[in-house]
Write a protein that holds these residues in place. Sequence first.
Motif, PDB file in Angstrom:
ATOM      1  N   CYS A  13       0.801  -1.228   0.000  1.00  0.00           N
ATOM      2  CA  CYS A  13       0.000   0.000   0.000  1.00  0.00           C
ATOM      3  C   CYS A  13       0.834   1.278   0.000  1.00  0.00           C
ATOM      4  O   CYS A  13       0.289   2.361   0.158  1.00  0.00           O
ATOM      5  N   ASP A  14       2.125   1.197  -0.174  1.00  0.00           N
ATOM      6  CA  ASP A  14       2.981   2.386  -0.195  1.00  0.00           C
ATOM      7  C   ASP A  14       3.961   2.315  -1.355  1.00  0.00           C
ATOM      8  O   ASP A  14       5.135   2.059  -1.124  1.00  0.00           O
ATOM      9  N   PRO A  15       3.589   2.500  -2.594  1.00  0.00           N
ATOM     10  CA  PRO A  15       2.289   2.816  -3.201  1.00  0.00           C
ATOM     11  C   PRO A  15       1.460   1.547  -3.412  1.00  0.00           C
ATOM     12  O   PRO A  15       1.998   0.440  -3.384  1.00  0.00           O
ATOM     13  N   PRO A  16       0.156   1.729  -3.684  1.00  0.00           N
ATOM     14  CA  PRO A  16      -0.724   0.574  -3.874  1.00  0.00           C
ATOM     15  C   PRO A  16      -0.328  -0.274  -5.085  1.00  0.00           C
ATOM     16  O   PRO A  16      -0.184   0.245  -6.188  1.00  0.00           O
ATOM     17  N   GLN A  17      -0.151  -1.571  -4.836  1.00  0.00           N
ATOM     18  CA  GLN A  17       0.135  -2.534  -5.907  1.00  0.00           C
ATOM     19  C   GLN A  17      -0.044  -3.937  -5.366  1.00  0.00           C
ATOM     20  O   GLN A  17      -0.058  -4.137  -4.166  1.00  0.00           O
ATOM     21  N   GLY A  18      -0.207  -4.887  -6.243  1.00  0.00           N
ATOM     22  CA  GLY A  18      -0.302  -6.279  -5.809  1.00  0.00           C
ATOM     23  C   GLY A  18      -1.447  -7.047  -6.423  1.00  0.00           C
ATOM     24  O   GLY A  18      -1.333  -8.233  -6.620  1.00  0.00           O
ATOM     25  N   HIS A  22      -7.236  -4.519  -7.861  1.00  0.00           N
ATOM     26  CA  HIS A  22      -7.957  -3.465  -7.136  1.00  0.00           C
ATOM     27  C   HIS A  22      -7.145  -2.955  -5.947  1.00  0.00           C
ATOM     28  O   HIS A  22      -7.704  -2.621  -4.899  1.00  0.00           O
ATOM     29  N   ALA A  23      -5.845  -2.878  -6.109  1.00  0.00           N
ATOM     30  CA  ALA A  23      -4.942  -2.518  -5.005  1.00  0.00           C
ATOM     31  C   ALA A  23      -5.238  -1.132  -4.445  1.00  0.00           C
ATOM     32  O   ALA A  23      -5.267  -0.944  -3.227  1.00  0.00           O
ATOM     33  N   ALA A  24      -5.460  -0.150  -5.295  1.00  0.00           N
ATOM     34  CA  ALA A  24      -5.697   1.214  -4.805  1.00  0.00           C
ATOM     35  C   ALA A  24      -6.948   1.278  -3.940  1.00  0.00           C
ATOM     36  O   ALA A  24      -6.930   1.866  -2.845  1.00  0.00           O
ATOM     37  N   GLN A  25      -8.034   0.650  -4.399  1.00  0.00           N
ATOM     38  CA  GLN A  25      -9.282   0.645  -3.632  1.00  0.00           C
ATOM     39  C   GLN A  25      -9.115  -0.147  -2.336  1.00  0.00           C
ATOM     40  O   GLN A  25      -9.564   0.287  -1.273  1.00  0.00           O
ATOM     41  N   ALA A  26      -8.437  -1.292  -2.407  1.00  0.00           N
ATOM     42  CA  ALA A  26      -8.223  -2.114  -1.211  1.00  0.00           C
ATOM     43  C   ALA A  26      -7.410  -1.358  -0.162  1.00  0.00           C
ATOM     44  O   ALA A  26      -7.736  -1.372   1.025  1.00  0.00           O
ATOM     45  N   CYS A  27      -6.355  -0.678  -0.609  1.00  0.00           N
ATOM     46  CA  CYS A  27      -5.519   0.085   0.333  1.00  0.00           C
ATOM     47  C   CYS A  27      -6.308   1.231   0.958  1.00  0.00           C
ATOM     48  O   CYS A  27      -6.160   1.508   2.155  1.00  0.00           O
ATOM     49  N   GLU A  28      -7.156   1.877   0.179  1.00  0.00           N
ATOM     50  CA  GLU A  28      -7.982   2.972   0.713  1.00  0.00           C
ATOM     51  C   GLU A  28      -8.954   2.435   1.765  1.00  0.00           C
ATOM     52  O   GLU A  28      -9.132   3.038   2.826  1.00  0.00           O
ATOM     53  N   SER A  67     -12.795  -4.566  -1.394  1.00  0.00           N
ATOM     54  CA  SER A  67     -11.886  -4.928  -2.486  1.00  0.00           C
ATOM     55  C   SER A  67     -10.646  -5.691  -2.017  1.00  0.00           C
ATOM     56  O   SER A  67      -9.834  -6.082  -2.856  1.00  0.00           O
ATOM     57  N   VAL A  68     -10.479  -5.863  -0.733  1.00  0.00           N
ATOM     58  CA  VAL A  68      -9.245  -6.436  -0.204  1.00  0.00           C
ATOM     59  C   VAL A  68      -8.944  -7.803  -0.819  1.00  0.00           C
ATOM     60  O   VAL A  68      -7.809  -8.067  -1.225  1.00  0.00           O
ATOM     61  N   PHE A  69      -9.926  -8.677  -0.926  1.00  0.00           N
ATOM     62  CA  PHE A  69      -9.688 -10.018  -1.451  1.00  0.00           C
ATOM     63  C   PHE A  69     -10.144 -10.175  -2.901  1.00  0.00           C
ATOM     64  O   PHE A  69     -10.249 -11.285  -3.397  1.00  0.00           O
ATOM     65  N   ALA A  70     -10.350  -9.078  -3.600  1.00  0.00           N
ATOM     66  CA  ALA A  70     -10.720  -9.105  -5.024  1.00  0.00           C
ATOM     67  C   ALA A  70      -9.455  -9.286  -5.848  1.00  0.00           C
ATOM     68  O   ALA A  70      -8.971  -8.358  -6.492  1.00  0.00           O
TER      69      ALA A  70
END
Length: 136
Positions: free
Chosen positions: A58-63, A66-72, A130-133
């Motif tokens: 999450c620093d920056p969002p990736q993985g 939907h990483a950006a939404q999951a991190c938010e 979105s965490v597990f999407a």
Amino acid sequence: MTKTTQAVRGGLLAAVALLTVGAAPAMPRQAVQGNWLYLTVTTGDARSSDTRGALLLCDPPQGHAHAAQACEELRAAEGDITRIPVRADVLCPMIYAPVTASARGEWNGRRTEYTHTFSNTCMMGVETGSVFALGG
């Protein structure tokens, strides 16, 4: 000793040697900085299952997709998946197709772990956002 027995024995010894030599050292704790979670989603039950996984950074969002939404969502919940607001605008089918979501990692300097089995993927999304999407 028969030729078949020798071949099997030799194959097993070679496999053990490869596993021993090829074993990767454990990842140092400092290798991943910031807020991160290793996520897995296992569909099915214990007898027949399929597991997918991703490292959410999450620093920056990736993985995952939907990483950006999951991190938010995780930031808003202070890293606690159980504090992600349940989506009341989604209706899920009452079909039993179990899925187990697991997360382990670090958020704001503290270790975090989560495991929960949902009745289906729709319910998992309703309760965890979105965490597990992990799919596209």
